[in-house]
Motif scaffolding. Structure first.
Motif, PDB file in Angstrom:
ATOM      1  N   ASP A  42     -34.932  28.341  17.468  1.00 27.55           N
ATOM      2  CA  ASP A  42     -36.070  28.887  18.202  1.00 27.55           C
ATOM      3  C   ASP A  42     -37.110  27.808  18.486  1.00 27.55           C
ATOM      4  O   ASP A  42     -36.903  26.634  18.198  1.00 27.55           O
ATOM      5  CB  ASP A  42     -36.674  30.044  17.420  1.00 27.55           C
ATOM      6  N   THR A  43     -38.236  28.216  19.029  1.00 26.75           N
ATOM      7  CA  THR A  43     -39.305  27.295  19.420  1.00 26.75           C
ATOM      8  C   THR A  43     -39.634  26.333  18.270  1.00 26.75           C
ATOM      9  O   THR A  43     -39.871  26.766  17.143  1.00 26.75           O
ATOM     10  CB  THR A  43     -40.566  28.082  19.810  1.00 26.75           C
ATOM     11  N   PRO A  44     -39.649  25.045  18.544  1.00 27.20           N
ATOM     12  CA  PRO A  44     -39.853  24.075  17.454  1.00 27.20           C
ATOM     13  C   PRO A  44     -41.272  24.137  16.901  1.00 27.20           C
ATOM     14  O   PRO A  44     -42.232  24.380  17.648  1.00 27.20           O
ATOM     15  CB  PRO A  44     -39.581  22.725  18.136  1.00 27.20           C
ATOM     16  N   PRO A  45     -41.437  23.909  15.607  1.00 26.91           N
ATOM     17  CA  PRO A  45     -42.773  23.886  15.012  1.00 26.91           C
ATOM     18  C   PRO A  45     -43.631  22.806  15.661  1.00 26.91           C
ATOM     19  O   PRO A  45     -43.129  21.738  16.032  1.00 26.91           O
ATOM     20  CB  PRO A  45     -42.500  23.552  13.533  1.00 26.91           C
ATOM     21  N   PRO A  46     -44.926  23.056  15.819  1.00 26.27           N
ATOM     22  CA  PRO A  46     -45.787  22.102  16.519  1.00 26.27           C
ATOM     23  C   PRO A  46     -45.948  20.766  15.807  1.00 26.27           C
ATOM     24  O   PRO A  46     -46.365  19.790  16.428  1.00 26.27           O
ATOM     25  CB  PRO A  46     -47.125  22.840  16.624  1.00 26.27           C
ATOM     26  N   ASP A  47     -45.647  20.710  14.496  1.00 33.16           N
ATOM     27  CA  ASP A  47     -45.814  19.452  13.765  1.00 33.16           C
ATOM     28  C   ASP A  47     -44.541  18.619  13.742  1.00 33.16           C
ATOM     29  O   ASP A  47     -44.392  17.718  12.918  1.00 33.16           O
ATOM     30  CB  ASP A  47     -46.294  19.728  12.335  1.00 33.16           C
TER      31      ASP A  47
ATOM     32  N   PRO B 147     -44.253  12.428  11.671  1.00 34.05           N
ATOM     33  CA  PRO B 147     -43.872  13.737  11.132  1.00 34.05           C
ATOM     34  C   PRO B 147     -42.439  13.732  10.615  1.00 34.05           C
ATOM     35  O   PRO B 147     -41.618  12.898  10.995  1.00 34.05           O
ATOM     36  CB  PRO B 147     -44.022  14.668  12.340  1.00 34.05           C
ATOM     37  N   ALA B 148     -42.152  14.658   9.745  1.00 37.93           N
ATOM     38  CA  ALA B 148     -40.793  14.805   9.222  1.00 37.93           C
ATOM     39  C   ALA B 148     -39.881  15.329  10.328  1.00 37.93           C
ATOM     40  O   ALA B 148     -40.331  15.965  11.286  1.00 37.93           O
ATOM     41  CB  ALA B 148     -40.785  15.772   8.044  1.00 37.93           C
ATOM     42  N   PRO B 149     -38.573  15.056  10.226  1.00 43.36           N
ATOM     43  CA  PRO B 149     -37.649  15.611  11.211  1.00 43.36           C
ATOM     44  C   PRO B 149     -37.668  17.132  11.195  1.00 43.36           C
ATOM     45  O   PRO B 149     -37.917  17.759  10.162  1.00 43.36           O
ATOM     46  CB  PRO B 149     -36.277  15.078  10.755  1.00 43.36           C
TER      47      PRO B 149
ATOM     48  N   TYR C 219     -26.467  21.463  15.666  1.00 41.59           N
ATOM     49  CA  TYR C 219     -27.564  20.794  16.362  1.00 41.59           C
ATOM     50  C   TYR C 219     -28.233  19.798  15.423  1.00 41.59           C
ATOM     51  O   TYR C 219     -28.595  20.139  14.297  1.00 41.59           O
ATOM     52  CB  TYR C 219     -28.577  21.837  16.851  1.00 41.59           C
ATOM     53  N   ALA C 220     -28.400  18.555  15.898  1.00 46.08           N
ATOM     54  CA  ALA C 220     -29.034  17.508  15.093  1.00 46.08           C
ATOM     55  C   ALA C 220     -30.372  17.128  15.715  1.00 46.08           C
ATOM     56  O   ALA C 220     -30.402  16.495  16.782  1.00 46.08           O
ATOM     57  CB  ALA C 220     -28.127  16.281  15.014  1.00 46.08           C
ATOM     58  N   PRO C 221     -31.489  17.504  15.107  1.00 44.11           N
ATOM     59  CA  PRO C 221     -32.805  17.161  15.657  1.00 44.11           C
ATOM     60  C   PRO C 221     -33.023  15.647  15.709  1.00 44.11           C
ATOM     61  O   PRO C 221     -32.372  14.873  14.996  1.00 44.11           O
ATOM     62  CB  PRO C 221     -33.777  17.827  14.679  1.00 44.11           C
ATOM     63  N   LEU C 222     -33.970  15.240  16.551  1.00 45.55           N
ATOM     64  CA  LEU C 222     -34.327  13.833  16.658  1.00 45.55           C
ATOM     65  C   LEU C 222     -35.049  13.383  15.392  1.00 45.55           C
ATOM     66  O   LEU C 222     -35.968  14.056  14.916  1.00 45.55           O
ATOM     67  CB  LEU C 222     -35.227  13.621  17.881  1.00 45.55           C
ATOM     68  N   ASP C 223     -34.631  12.257  14.833  1.00 49.69           N
ATOM     69  CA  ASP C 223     -35.272  11.696  13.644  1.00 49.69           C
ATOM     70  C   ASP C 223     -36.416  10.785  14.096  1.00 49.69           C
ATOM     71  O   ASP C 223     -36.177   9.761  14.742  1.00 49.69           O
ATOM     72  CB  ASP C 223     -34.259  10.901  12.833  1.00 49.69           C
ATOM     73  N   PRO C 224     -37.679  11.137  13.789  1.00 49.77           N
ATOM     74  CA  PRO C 224     -38.795  10.271  14.199  1.00 49.77           C
ATOM     75  C   PRO C 224     -38.674   8.850  13.674  1.00 49.77           C
ATOM     76  O   PRO C 224     -39.205   7.917  14.277  1.00 49.77           O
ATOM     77  CB  PRO C 224     -40.022  10.979  13.618  1.00 49.77           C
ATOM     78  N   GLY C 225     -37.952   8.685  12.569  1.00 55.43           N
ATOM     79  CA  GLY C 225     -37.759   7.345  12.024  1.00 55.43           C
ATOM     80  C   GLY C 225     -36.870   6.462  12.877  1.00 55.43           C
ATOM     81  O   GLY C 225     -36.808   5.246  12.662  1.00 55.43           O
ATOM     82  N   HIS C 226     -36.162   7.041  13.865  1.00 55.76           N
ATOM     83  CA  HIS C 226     -35.280   6.271  14.736  1.00 55.76           C
ATOM     84  C   HIS C 226     -35.957   5.828  16.031  1.00 55.76           C
ATOM     85  O   HIS C 226     -35.327   5.164  16.858  1.00 55.76           O
ATOM     86  CB  HIS C 226     -34.043   7.096  15.088  1.00 55.76           C
TER      87      HIS C 226
END
Length: 406
Positions: A338-343, A373-375, A383-390
């Motif tokens: 569903d809609t991704p959390p804003p953080d 922010p955390a992934p 589904y694999a979310p984008l890792d901000p660390g990448h």
């Protein structure tokens, strides 16, 4: 709330509507291999984005080949159709894709458009199709028969038979029945794999000898055949040795078994991508995890696994001639996403007006601040979310808001 609004506004300033020109602006020069990743498989909306981008890359930026995460040998069926008109669209869609991607309407449209584009153009101006995955499925791997016999057949046609290390009959005897190689239970039970049998060991030696002969005779082969035939022989050579290596790993009973199998698959992918890069500017589409420069990872029944992806291997060889744009998405409601959390990164991008859009990762990272922010936590394994660390290792981020219900 004020901080949240300020961050969203900052990202809006650096996002552009997605088109090929916006992607090209991410790079100092057009990459020889331009890779677009996807965070999940099977969503036609992402393939529609791929198709539109490829058309623009062909028409405005000189890209001549598209390659996707599909069986490299089956891909020859598609390439023969789009390049030479061999077969029919229905036959090609049925036989030319693996995993299975063929029934997808966007894949059918891609093949149809490529054939129409090539119809009245001279050979040197035609665009090409390739699969770059090995003949592998989730539950196992194909027999090396097709690749080995095709390689042997090419060399037999072009060289003195006395130079070959074996006859076609000897290969057939060592290969045996194909169902020995495709045993599904071998994926989880190394004892069911034929990959370390006496016949498999001999086949690995013969395959290396055939590949060596192919390399040694390159001047003669190029003079005696077309470059296309030579490239196909090289493809069959890579596939034969890659499959035999993969089957050898399947028969491994050590804790490193799955890591070796995953690494062997991506090494096969990388070899195919590097060969396509030799041909000219190529557009690549596959899962983000196969194209990223960071190590790939997953968790299976025996625990966490890590291996170097095809993108990492290719990037190490090509440097700036390899470009990787990762795709992130907002919702897959029919899969419970569903809609991704804003953080999260996806939550911030979801508030942008343009859909799809492309964002420069360095400026995105700056807008996110430190610490990042955390992934996003995925509620669905596919589904694999984008890792901000990448973000420091990608050249761009494409964002697509919503996956429509199929």
């Amino acid at each position: 709330m004020a901080e949240r609004t300020e961050t969203t506004a900052g990202i809006a300033d650096i996002a552009r509507p997605l088109d090929a020109a916006a992607v090209m602006r991410l790079f100092p020069a057009p990459p020889r291999l331009l890779a677009l990743g996807e965070p999940t498989h099977g969503e036609d909306a992402l393939l529609d984005v791929r198709n539109a981008l490829f058309r623009q890359l062909v028409e405005r930026h000189g890209y001549r080949t598209i390659t996707i995460e599909s069986d490299c040998l089956r891909g020859l069926v598609v390439d023969d159709y789009v390049t030479w008109g061999t077969g029919t669209l229905d036959e090609v869609v049925e036989r030319g894709f693996s995993h299975p991607w063929g029934p997808s309407a966007p894949n059918r449209e891609l093949v149809r458009w490529m054939r129409a584009y090539n119809e009245d153009r001279p050979v040197e101006q035609r665009i090409r199709f390739a699969g770059f995955d090995g003949p592998l499925e989730i539950t196992g791997a194909e027999s090396p028969r097709q690749a080995l016999t095709a390689l042997h057949g090419c060399l037999s046609a072009w060289l003195d038979p006395g130079l070959l290390p074996c006859t076609a009959g000897a290969l057939d005897r060592l290969l045996g029945a194909d169902d020995r190689w495709t045993e599904p239970e071998a994926m989880t039970d190394p004892g069911r794999s034929v990959g370390r049998s006496a016949e498999a060991r001999e086949l690995r030696t013969l395959a290396e000898d055939l590949v060596s002969l192919l390399d040694e005779q390159t001047p003669h082969l190029l003079a005696s055949s077309s470059r296309d035939e030579w490239e196909r022989a090289r493809l069959h050579a890579r596939t034969a040795t890659g499959l035999l290596t993969y089957h050898h790993a399947m028969a491994d009973g050590s804790p490193a078994r799955m890591t070796r199998m995953l690494g062997a698959r991506d090494r096969m992918m990388a070899g195919n991508l590097l060969a396509l890069a030799e041909r000219g500017p190529t557009f690549v589409h596959a899962h983000n995890s196969h194209l990223q420069r960071e190590k790939s990872s997953m968790r299976m029944w025996q625990g966490a696994l890590e291996w170097w992806s095809a993108g990492a291997l290719v990037g190490a060889r090509l440097g700036g001639e390899y470009g990787f744009v990762a795709t992130a998405l907002g919702t897959i409601r029919h899969q419970g996403v569903d809609t991704p959390p804003p953080d999260t990164v996806e939550g911030l991008l979801y508030a942008l007006p343009d859909d799809p859009c492309v964002v420069e990762p360095a400026r995105l990272a700056g807008a996110l601040g430190d610490p990042r922010p955390a992934p996003r936590v995925s509620s669905w394994f596919g589904y694999a979310p984008l890792d901000p660390g990448h973000l420091d290792t990608v050249d761009g981020v494409v964002f697509v808001k919503d996956m429509p219900h199929p």
